[in-house]
Write a protein that holds these residues in place. Structure first.
Motif, mmCIF file in Angstrom:
data_model
loop_
_atom_site.group_PDB
_atom_site.id
_atom_site.type_symbol
_atom_site.label_atom_id
_atom_site.label_comp_id
_atom_site.label_asym_id
_atom_site.label_seq_id
_atom_site.Cartn_x
_atom_site.Cartn_y
_atom_site.Cartn_z
ATOM 1 N N VAL A 31 0.834 -1.206 0.000
ATOM 2 C CA VAL A 31 0.000 0.000 0.000
ATOM 3 C C VAL A 31 0.866 1.253 0.000
ATOM 4 O O VAL A 31 0.520 2.265 -0.630
ATOM 5 C CB VAL A 31 -0.998 -0.012 1.182
ATOM 6 C CG1 VAL A 31 -0.349 0.327 2.505
ATOM 7 C CG2 VAL A 31 -2.164 0.939 0.928
ATOM 8 N N ALA A 32 2.020 1.200 0.660
ATOM 9 C CA ALA A 32 2.921 2.360 0.655
ATOM 10 C C ALA A 32 3.493 2.593 -0.738
ATOM 11 O O ALA A 32 3.523 3.729 -1.229
ATOM 12 C CB ALA A 32 4.043 2.153 1.664
ATOM 13 N N ALA A 33 3.943 1.521 -1.392
ATOM 14 C CA ALA A 33 4.515 1.649 -2.731
ATOM 15 C C ALA A 33 3.481 2.133 -3.734
ATOM 16 O O ALA A 33 3.783 2.922 -4.637
ATOM 17 C CB ALA A 33 5.092 0.297 -3.186
ATOM 18 N N GLY A 206 -1.630 14.470 1.284
ATOM 19 C CA GLY A 206 -1.454 14.057 -0.091
ATOM 20 C C GLY A 206 -0.688 12.771 -0.313
ATOM 21 O O GLY A 206 -1.148 11.881 -1.016
ATOM 22 N N VAL A 207 0.507 12.641 0.262
ATOM 23 C CA VAL A 207 1.376 11.520 -0.102
ATOM 24 C C VAL A 207 0.811 10.209 0.432
ATOM 25 O O VAL A 207 0.668 10.018 1.620
ATOM 26 C CB VAL A 207 2.805 11.741 0.413
ATOM 27 C CG1 VAL A 207 3.698 10.581 0.030
ATOM 28 C CG2 VAL A 207 3.361 13.036 -0.156
ATOM 29 N N GLY A 208 0.494 9.313 -0.474
ATOM 30 C CA GLY A 208 -0.060 8.023 -0.060
ATOM 31 C C GLY A 208 -1.545 8.082 0.254
ATOM 32 O O GLY A 208 -2.113 7.103 0.726
ATOM 33 N N GLY A 209 -2.192 9.208 -0.010
ATOM 34 C CA GLY A 209 -3.613 9.338 0.319
ATOM 35 C C GLY A 209 -4.498 9.148 -0.888
ATOM 36 O O GLY A 209 -4.952 10.122 -1.480
ATOM 37 N N ILE A 243 5.890 4.528 8.135
ATOM 38 C CA ILE A 243 7.154 5.147 8.565
ATOM 39 C C ILE A 243 8.098 5.205 7.365
ATOM 40 O O ILE A 243 8.799 6.203 7.150
ATOM 41 C CB ILE A 243 7.772 4.363 9.742
ATOM 42 C CG1 ILE A 243 6.931 4.606 11.011
ATOM 43 C CG2 ILE A 243 9.216 4.786 9.968
ATOM 44 C CD1 ILE A 243 7.294 3.724 12.177
ATOM 45 N N THR A 244 8.088 4.140 6.544
ATOM 46 C CA THR A 244 8.866 4.151 5.305
ATOM 47 C C THR A 244 8.412 5.297 4.403
ATOM 48 O O THR A 244 9.227 6.033 3.833
ATOM 49 C CB THR A 244 8.722 2.812 4.559
ATOM 50 O OG1 THR A 244 9.103 1.746 5.427
ATOM 51 C CG2 THR A 244 9.574 2.780 3.305
ATOM 52 N N THR A 245 7.087 5.464 4.269
ATOM 53 C CA THR A 245 6.539 6.557 3.469
ATOM 54 C C THR A 245 6.979 7.901 4.035
ATOM 55 O O THR A 245 7.336 8.819 3.289
ATOM 56 C CB THR A 245 4.998 6.488 3.456
ATOM 57 O OG1 THR A 245 4.585 5.226 2.926
ATOM 58 C CG2 THR A 245 4.403 7.595 2.604
ATOM 59 N N VAL A 249 9.075 11.087 2.248
ATOM 60 C CA VAL A 249 8.655 12.483 2.249
ATOM 61 C C VAL A 249 9.758 13.370 2.805
ATOM 62 O O VAL A 249 10.085 14.421 2.241
ATOM 63 C CB VAL A 249 7.356 12.666 3.067
ATOM 64 C CG1 VAL A 249 6.945 14.127 3.121
ATOM 65 C CG2 VAL A 249 6.228 11.835 2.479
ATOM 66 N N VAL A 250 10.363 12.953 3.913
ATOM 67 C CA VAL A 250 11.451 13.723 4.525
ATOM 68 C C VAL A 250 12.622 13.834 3.552
ATOM 69 O O VAL A 250 13.211 14.918 3.379
ATOM 70 C CB VAL A 250 11.891 13.073 5.853
ATOM 71 C CG1 VAL A 250 13.210 13.660 6.339
ATOM 72 C CG2 VAL A 250 10.804 13.249 6.913
ATOM 73 N N ALA A 251 12.972 12.728 2.892
ATOM 74 C CA ALA A 251 14.089 12.742 1.946
ATOM 75 C C ALA A 251 13.821 13.699 0.785
ATOM 76 O O ALA A 251 14.709 14.462 0.367
ATOM 77 C CB ALA A 251 14.354 11.329 1.415
ATOM 78 N N MET A 252 12.584 13.685 0.253
ATOM 79 C CA MET A 252 12.263 14.578 -0.866
ATOM 80 C C MET A 252 12.195 16.036 -0.415
ATOM 81 O O MET A 252 12.552 16.943 -1.169
ATOM 82 C CB MET A 252 10.955 14.149 -1.524
ATOM 83 C CG MET A 252 11.031 12.808 -2.239
ATOM 84 S SD MET A 252 12.383 12.680 -3.447
ATOM 85 C CE MET A 252 11.661 13.440 -4.882
#
Length: 435
Positions: A31-33, A206-209, A243-245, A249-252
């Motif tokens: 689901v994260a990917a 937004g991210v993953g939503g 947490i991976t997701t 987000v933090v990396a980007m």
């Protein structure tokens, strides 16, 4: 059969809680990917390029919101033995009408978007080869064939490889740009710079939503987790995934803050922004880093494509079976049978929706998206996340859920916060449509 062996191979009674273990993790990774698409990464990059590290706190809150929503969807499936659409149907016929329209219109436009997004990095990697339309069609057909001929176990392994590539590439690029550790920690303090409200809401919501959050419970069932004995396992799986997701987000944000914010470099909005970033990386770090990033871009886009091809097709197959079953939640459960089995992954509705996601959307690769479809897609898509959050809040506080697994105050607070957040985002998205 892979889908059921996990519930029986230990010989434990079905009601005995399984010990949460890393070896079981899978549906959350899927689901994260699937939920993190190229457009999400661009939106995060742009937030970092405009406001530096200031909105880091919003990324952390967004991670917690997604954990709460996915946990609620998985808990419904495991606690009740019923699917999410089965639960929606028990709330009244309006849910069936909404989902039927949504899944048809959304699938038509998303199919073209996913194929184009997967083709963009290939065209950038091989500029002298065939064009975008060719590669878009190729990626769509490969996605169709992969999901058509493989069951969940193989699908999960491939998704794990793709998210591994995404993770390594994004974190590598974030390290290469040399993050400001002090500024990143300072960004954990909630601050709203002028003009940042919508970016903040977008980062949180937004991210993953997407609809794939609703598909999480179906992937949980496909894994072989079929009752409340798997609850601890599901919760560990879900937390690891988001947490991976959050790390993505933090990396980007770091890349946006360090590479773009200081230089005042603007990216194209949408998926093409990642092609722009590839050129910036090539100028700064050389062709090798740029090509590696484009490989990560492809992994991000293609994992979303095959994730939707599989997960939303499962939801559609369940929708058709429950719709055909007699009215009434309990009757629907008895007549429709278990979900996400190998039989359902070979069923006519599953494969019909796979075809719908692949071939009709190819026409949009030659046409500007029709005005009416853009409006319908935007409105229906904007309403989906509030619909998911608020219906889960309803279902998990009612007698439809066994008392032991109903919401506590933390779950209620997070789902209510999610619902409110997504309503605000919904209003803004509808206002921004090209009326």
């Amino acid at each position: 059969m892979a889908e059921t062996s996990a519930t029986t191979e230990t010989g434990e009674p079905a009601s005995r809680p399984r010990k949460s273990s890393w070896k079981y993790i899978g549906p959350g990774i899927v689901v994260a990917a699937t939920g993190v698409g190229a457009g999400d990464l661009v939106a995060t990059l742009i937030a970092g390029s405009k406001f530096g590290y200031t909105l880091m706190w919003a990324a952390v809150i967004g991670c917690v919101v997604k954990i709460s929503l996915a946990e609620a969807a998985g808990r419904w499936h495991l606690a009740t033995g019923r699917t999410l659409f089965d639960g929606w149907r028990s709330l009244g016929p309006w849910t069936t009408v909404y989902f039927a329209i949504y899944v048809v219109v959304w699938g038509f436009i998303y199919g073209a978007t996913a194929m184009s997004s997967s083709a963009l990095p290939i065209v950038a990697l091989f500029p002298d080869g065939p064009g975008l339309k060719f590669w878009a069609i190729v990626t769509g057909v490969i996605g169709l064939a992969f999901v058509w001929f493989n069951r969940y176990a193989v699908f999960e392994k491939v998704m794990t490889v793709l998210i591994g590539i995404m993770f390594v590439v994004v974190v590598y690029v974030a390290i290469r740009v040399v993050p400001d550790v002090g500024a990143s920690f300072a960004g954990l303090l909630p601050v709203l710079p002028d003009g940042s409200l919508l970016y903040t809401l977008g980062l949180i919501g937004g991210v993953g939503g997407t609809i794939t959050m609703a598909a999480y419970g179906y992937w949980v069932n496909a894994k072989g987790w079929s009752n409340s004995s798997w609850m601890k396992v599901m919760r560990l799986d879900n937390r690891v995934a988001y947490i991976t997701t959050g790390l993505f987000v933090v990396a980007m944000l770091i890349v946006g803050a360090e590479l773009l914010h200081a230089s005042q470099i603007a990216l194209t909005s949408g998926d093409r922004g990642l092609v722009d970033l590839g050129k910036v990386l090539e100028d700064r770090f050389g062709a090798g880093t740029a090509k590696l990033f484009l490989v990560g871009f492809f992994a991000t886009s293609f994992s979303s494509l095959i994730g939707v091809w599989h997960g939303v097709s499962l939801m559609f197959a369940d929708f058709v079976e429950r719709f055909r079953a007699p009215a009434g939640a309990q009757q629907a459960k008895e007549h429709a049978g278990p979900v996400a089995t190998e039989r359902q992954q070979r069923s006519l509705p599953f494969r019909a929706y796979l075809l719908w996601l692949t071939f009709p959307p190819m026409t949009l690769l030659w046409l500007d998206q029709p005005f009416g479809l853009v409006i319908a897609y935007g409105v229906l898509g904007a309403f989906f996340m509030p619909f998911l959050a608020l219906t889960l809040l309803w279902l998990l506080n009612s007698s439809r859920t066994p008392g032991e697994w109903r919401n506590g105050w933390v779950s209620n607070g997070m789902l209510a916060l999610s619902g409110l957040l997504f309503i605000v985002l919904c209003v803004q998205q509808v206002r921004d449509l090209p009326w």
